[in-house]
Design a protein around this motif. Structure first.
Motif, PDB file in Angstrom:
ATOM      1  N   VAL A 347      40.669  39.189  41.827  1.00 50.11           N
ATOM      2  CA  VAL A 347      41.983  39.312  42.444  1.00 50.11           C
ATOM      3  C   VAL A 347      42.986  39.009  41.348  1.00 50.11           C
ATOM      4  O   VAL A 347      42.897  37.970  40.701  1.00 50.11           O
ATOM      5  N   LYS A 376      40.906  43.748  43.069  1.00 45.38           N
ATOM      6  CA  LYS A 376      42.057  43.830  43.969  1.00 45.38           C
ATOM      7  C   LYS A 376      43.291  43.401  43.190  1.00 45.38           C
ATOM      8  O   LYS A 376      43.315  42.316  42.621  1.00 45.38           O
ATOM      9  N   CYS A 468      42.030  40.386  50.124  1.00 43.71           N
ATOM     10  CA  CYS A 468      41.260  39.707  49.065  1.00 43.71           C
ATOM     11  C   CYS A 468      39.934  39.161  49.559  1.00 43.71           C
ATOM     12  O   CYS A 468      39.204  38.533  48.795  1.00 43.71           O
TER      13      CYS A 468
END
Lengths: 496, 458, 259
Positions: A347, A376, A468
């Motif tokens: 992330v 992400k 996430c």
């Protein structure tokens, strides 16, 4: 079989790393400075500085030689930093950086916790990383690194019983030279890239872990990096070796004071997994991101790479990148052993003026090797997040498989989200799949949440957390909680 | 820069000769343009895959830079090539057919079907004649969309600009017949280069179909290398519709670098399909600028490589305005030791909201020595967008292969059937029936007969 | 303050447009506690718009009229405030929230409700217990609450999930937007039973539907016909039967003839 060691009793409440507040920067609550005396060498870099660092560390000659070789190679590049990444920054003056800063005025590091400056213990307490025996984190052995030195390592006794070596790398150089000589630079050679070269010349401390054959490390190993000294760079070096059939889960956290000037962090992490071994490496990167106007913040230029050296080994990188003014980082796996597995879960969040160019490289060499990439990106404010990833299938990688998924979420209309995958396939039996999407939180989704009584702001966090989720699932529980918190703090002002 | 100097000297004499001719008989602006482009080329040289040059990351043009290509000096004896031409390039007597032999317009080989071009409204012409007749708007249209300041190949083409096609569709006109542009390279005694230039301007609300074909004579005893350095500029005015086809079917010893720049106005629709086969090294640098709200493009592509061929597609789409949409779908079939490079770049600029962009690159590897390098990137600076991309690389699906074999087909036939089906998806997008048939046969013939053992034994 | 005589919901002269298109052209409509209303009408008559506006969907603009809920001006409230005050909309097309676990979503909704009422957050354990009961009540697959909200749910599962949310939030005014469409007969029965179980003298249900079918299971006290943005006829349950038998054209002709 893995030998068993009883883990310490768990405390009732899990500790999170970010529970303190600071009055220095209301948004970045880890931004305080630790008021301690430090031994600092003058700014600038030359061969003498490299020699001085080596001398401060009391290193053997072979180590100094290695550093000098790295330095000479680096100098040849004449400050030409890599330019291919989607990041912008003013030129870095490598002669305006302090390359060594150690808390305390003595050359020697404290021998035990009792000798550690109480001010430092308190500071780590404040960061949520208590080091004292009775308060230390349950189930996590911590190596606490402040500026250029490791100040304390917890649970060492228990780890020793299992035959696990977990210590500052400066100690490993002295006490386990054979292992260090064999593996240091074997995954990331000093000629690998500009920043790795710099690190190889001047690295000060970092963690070293060795898990012997068949041992399943009973607790999480953690290194907590803290930059404190102004104008200093942090150049830590981490080396983790998982011997045959062993397992280790390693965590890394980092923070820095809120300062107006940029600070350079150029670390190198090397992982080696031998036959049937598994290394799980998790990072919560929370270096100071700079203020709302883009002043200050850490330049996080890091080389992380692991090698699945022998068959059936596995290396898994999980990272949550919320901090740093600029992140330049590609935790990678060389899949050399047949049937080995590489994973990358990431992330990356940028807000205000943050920039992140991050991703991974999966180099498939062995047969039936498998890799998974789930990245992400969340862009808010005026931030720019780039996923840059390479999947390379070499000609010998019969039956190799990769799956890549990159999703970007945009919050606001001033930010950018970019996806730059490189796919190189030299074996026809390979299966490589790449998928990507870019979207924003939809008004309809927000209304749906609102209709269930949830405020717009909470709805945003909920949807972002959901976005996430695949990554957070890969984190150890405490880290996952912490990661959610970090996202929320980092996005303040961007949603609602 | 010394390396480029020696390579550039190969072209110097030819350029000066061209310039002399030009200064004598062409308008001054053309000489000026040529000089600018030539100067820029001498500065830029040929691109290298140097550190950080992402546009040329996987393609090395040293074989082009190191060779000595000269302008073809042979007299064009067009009619000799008629039968060869019919085999090598798509053709239909109903179309407006312009044929260029070794870079020069060939009246003998062409068929300008007067019915369509002669009505005084639609202008389909060769560039040399347009220049000579002093076509008023040529100066405004030429080199407007191709930034030769940034690209050595485009600069070189512009410097040598002499002939090519000029297609102008006035506002509101609908061009019924496809315009078929064939750039044919004949065999020669020494390595030759030609610089085809295509200029297409589609007016407001107008509609047309343009086919560009680059073909080489594949038979004959003499087979020296040749180099086609082509530049195409296309503009679509508000509401214009253009179907565009690009066929590269060069001879095996050919080098082909094509630079295409398309600029689209408000609500215009550009559909393109690009087919490539043959050539030692081929590059398709194709860029679409969506410069008006509501503009959309649909880009399809199919390439097939074998032996030691190298095929590089660099497709860029620039969403400069809101409410624009793009679809990009390229497919590759790779055999032998060939290598295919796909670079896709979708850029969504700031404030270009409500954009939809999807790109996909799928590759089928038929040989264990073939290589594919795919880089389908998305660069997005606006937040209200629907963007996605996908890329795959792999071999013929084992289960499908088994299914066909279980119905009695032998492994080779079954594989060919599946490879053909893979290619068909792109060929099916062709709306011009005779062209579709031509392409289907071209690709079917090129699908390798043997060596498809992959997955068959499992 | 709500007195005993104040209607739960009172709509007067409501005109609504979206994208400059007038959809509701003066709707009058009153709902008291303990009542079940059915709003019927052909596609495009404004049924969904009506309930969406009551829930506060942002893309609609109220151009005229008033809506009072428990005596208060409903239109001035944020959507989440309306929800916390007991207005529940079961969506015609429930949204997917990728990655957001249903459990977490529902807990956040309940916490928000309780905070609004000045109550403490429910402990995870109590919430779990409550959730289990409600899951049983609406007869849905317990595994659904472990998954992301509506992600990969079938149409029927989504509709049932809406009823589960309704059961958990215990609204005073439940607005069911074509909850019956796309359901097979078994699912329809289950959903209807859920709605019936949640009915009590202190709440009210407004059911928007295209078909009479669901009214076999949920008996309405009042039936209204919405046509071209106006309620053109109101009556008892028999009106629904008549509509089913004669179709919407019948009512359109009747309105035109009288009008």
């Amino acid at each position: 079989m893995a030998s068993s060691v009883t883990p310490p009793k768990s405390k009732a409440e899990p500790k999170v790393i970010s529970r303190t507040s600071s009055d220095l920067d209301a948004d970045y609550k880890w931004g305080f400075t630790i008021d301690i005396e430090s031994e600092v060498i003058p700014k600038g870099l030359n061969e003498d500085v490299v020699r001085l660092i080596s001398q401060k560390k009391g290193e053997p000659d072979w180590m100094l030689e290695w550093r000098l070789k790295a330095y000479r190679h680096w100098v040849k590049q004449d400050y030409r930093e890599p330019t291919w990444a989607n990041i912008q920054h003013p030129p870095i003056d490598y002669q305006d950086i302090i390359y060594y800063a150690a808390p305390g005025s003595k050359d020697d590091a404290p021998k035990s916790l009792d000798e550690v400056d109480p001010e430092i213990l308190e500071a780590f307490d404040k960061l949520g990383i208590p080091l004292a025996e009775r308060e230390r984190l349950a189930g996590v052995a911590v190596d606490a690194v402040l500026d250029s030195v490791s100040v304390a390592t917890t649970y060492q006794d228990m780890l020793e019983k299992a035959g696990i070596i977990f210590c500052p790398i400066s100690e490993a150089i002295k006490n386990h030279p054979d292992l260090v000589k064999k593996y240091l630079g074997s995954v990331v050679p000093f000629a690998d890239n500009f920043y790795a070269g710099l690190n190889s010349a001047v690295f000060s401390d970092g963690s070293f872990a060795y898990i012997p054959p068949g041992v399943r490390c009973p607790i999480e190993l953690m290194t907590y990096f803290r930059i404190n000294q102004a104008d200093s760079g942090q150049f830590e070096r981490t080396l983790i070796i998982a011997d045959k059939g062993s397992y280790v889960s390693y965590l890394e956290g980092c923070t820095a004071p809120a300062r107006k000037t940029n600070q350079l962090h150029a670390a190198v992490v090397e992982l080696v997994a031998l036959e049937d071994a598994e290394i799980k490496y998790s990072t919560l990167q929370n270096w100071f991101p700079g203020d709302k106007d883009g002043n200050g913040g850490v330049y996080n230029f890091v080389t992380k790479r692991g090698i699945c050296k022998e068959r059936n080994s596995k290396i898994s990188w999980t990272q949550v990148e919320t901090g740093s003014a600029i992140t330049w980082k590609y935790p990678s796996v060389i899949l050399k052993g047949d049937n080995s597995v590489g994973e990358f879960y990431s992330v990356a969040l940028v807000n205000n003026f943050q920039q992140a160019d991050t991703g991974t490289k999966m180099i498939h060499q062995g047969k039936n090797t498998k890799s998974t990439i789930v990245a992400k990106g969340i862009s808010a404010g005026k931030g720019n997040a780039t996923y840059r990833g390479l999947v390379k299938i070499n000609s010998g990688a019969q039956g190799a498989k990769n799956f890549t998924q990159c999703d970007s979420l945009l919050i606001g209309d001033q930010c950018g989200a970019h996806t730059v995958p490189y796919i190189e396939v030299k074996n026809s039996s390979a299966q490589v799949e790449h998928e990507a999407s870019t979207s924003k939180v939809s008004d309809d989704q927000l209304f749906y949440c609102q209709q269930r009584g949830i405020s717009v702001e909470d709805a945003h966090y909920m949807i972002i957390n959901g976005f996430c989720r695949d990554i957070f699932q890969e984190l150890p529980f405490e880290f996952a909680m912490e990661a959610g918190q970090l996202l929320k703090v980092s996005l303040e002002g961007a949603v609602g | 820069m010394t390396q480029t100097a020696t390579k550039i000297s190969n072209y110097e004499a030819d350029y000066q000769a061209i310039r002399e001719q030009r200064a004598a008989s062409n308008p001054a602006w053309l000489t000026q343009l040529g000089d600018q482009a030539w100067t820029r080329f001498t500065e830029l040289g040929f691109p290298t895959a140097r550190r950080g040059n992402e546009r040329w990351k996987y393609t090395n043009v040293a074989p082009i830079a190191n060779a000595s290509f000269g302008l073809s000096s042979d007299l064009v004896a067009g009619s000799d090539h008629e039968s060869e031409l019919r085999r090598a390039a798509p053709w239909d007597d109903e179309w407006i057919n312009l044929v260029f032999l070794d870079g020069r317009f060939s009246k003998v080989l062409s068929n300008l079907n007067a019915s369509d071009s002669g009505n005084g409204r639609i202008l389909v012409n060769n560039l040399a004649e347009a220049i000579n007749s002093g076509a008023a708007n040529l100066e405004q249209l030429l080199a407007k969309h191709v930034k030769f300041q940034e690209d050595g190949f485009a600069a070189l083409n512009t410097a040598f600009l002499g002939d090519g096609a000029f297609v102008q569709v006035p506002d509101g006109s609908v061009l019924q017949s496809p315009v078929n542009l064939i750039y044919l390279t004949s065999t020669s005694n020494q390595p030759t280069v030609c610089y085809p230039r295509t200029l297409v301007a589609v007016g407001k609300g107008a509609q047309a179909t343009v086919i560009e074909s680059y073909v080489g004579i594949k038979s004959g005893a003499l087979n020296p290398e040749y180099f086609t350095n082509a530049v195409t500029e296309i503009s679509l005015a508000e509401g214009a519709i253009l179907d565009h086809y690009r066929v590269v079917s060069e001879a095996k010893q050919a080098f082909h670098v094509g630079t295409s720049r398309i600029s689209q106005g408000h609500d215009s629709v550009f559909s393109s399909a690009s087919f490539a086969i043959g050539a030692t090294l081929a590059r398709n640098d194709f860029e679409v600028l969506l410069d008006g709200p509501g503009a959309s493009c649909n880009l399809n592509g199919l390439y097939l490589t074998a032996d030691a061929q190298h095929m590089d597609n660099l497709i860029s789409i620039d969403h400069a305005q809101p409410h624009t949409s793009s679809q990009l779908n390229y497919k590759g079939i790779l055999d032998g030791k060939s290598r295919a490079v796909f670079g896709g770049q979708v850029l969504v600029r700031k404030d270009a909201q409500k954009v939809s962009a999807h790109q996909s690159d799928k590759n089928l590897l038929l040989s264990s020595q073939a290589e594919v390098d795919s880089k389908p990137s998305l660069l997005i600076y606006a937040d209200d967008v629907q963007c996605g991309h996908g890329a795959t690389a792999g071999h013929v699906d084992k289960d499908s292969l088994f299914y066909l074999r279980s119905r009695g087909l032998d492994a080779d036939t079954a594989s060919r059937m599946l490879v053909h089906a893979f290619a068909r998806e792109v060929i099916e997008t062709v709306k011009v029936e005779p062209l579709k048939q031509f392409l289907d046969e071209l690709f079917l013939e090129a699908i390798p007969e043997t060596g498809l053992k992959l997955g068959g034994a499992a | 303050m709500t007195s005993k005589n104040t209607p739960l919901l009172e709509i007067r002269g409501l005109c609504v447009s979206a994208d400059d298109l007038e959809i509701l052209k003066g709707v009058d409509f009153t709902v008291n506690t303990g009542e079940v209303h059915a709003i019927m009408g052909p596609n495009g008559s404004g049924k969904s718009t009506l309930v969406s506006v009551l829930a506060g969907k942002p893309e609609y603009t109220v151009t005229a009229g008033t809506v009072r809920y428990q005596g208060q001006n409903l239109l001035s409230l944020e959507p989440e405030m309306r929800a916390r005050m007991g207005v529940f909309l079961a969506f015609q097309y429930p949204l997917e929230l990728p990655g957001v676990r249903a459990w977490q979503f529902l807990k956040a909704a309940v916490d928000a409700l309780r905070q609004h009422r000045g109550e403490e957050d429910m402990s995870a354990r109590d919430f779990d217990r409550m959730l289990r009961e409600k899951v049983k009540l609406v007869d849905i697959d317990p595994d659904l609450v472990k998954r992301a909200v509506n992600e990969g749910f079938s149409g029927g599962e989504k509709k049932r999930n809406e009823i589960l949310q309704m059961a958990i939030m215990e609204p005073k005014l439940a607005l069911l937007d074509e909850t019956d469409s796309g359901l097979d007969i078994d699912a329809l029965r289950i959903v209807s039973e859920g709605v019936n179980r949640l009915k009590n003298p202190a709440n009210a249900t407004v059911l928007v539907t295209h078909y009479q079918r669901i009214l076999d299971y949920i008996a309405p006290d009042h039936v209204h016909v919405l046509l071209d943005g106006r309620i053109v006829q109101s009556g008892g349950p028999s009106l629904a039967m008549e509509l089913e038998a004669k179709g919407y054209e019948w009512i359109r002709e009747a309105v035109e003839a009288s009008g």
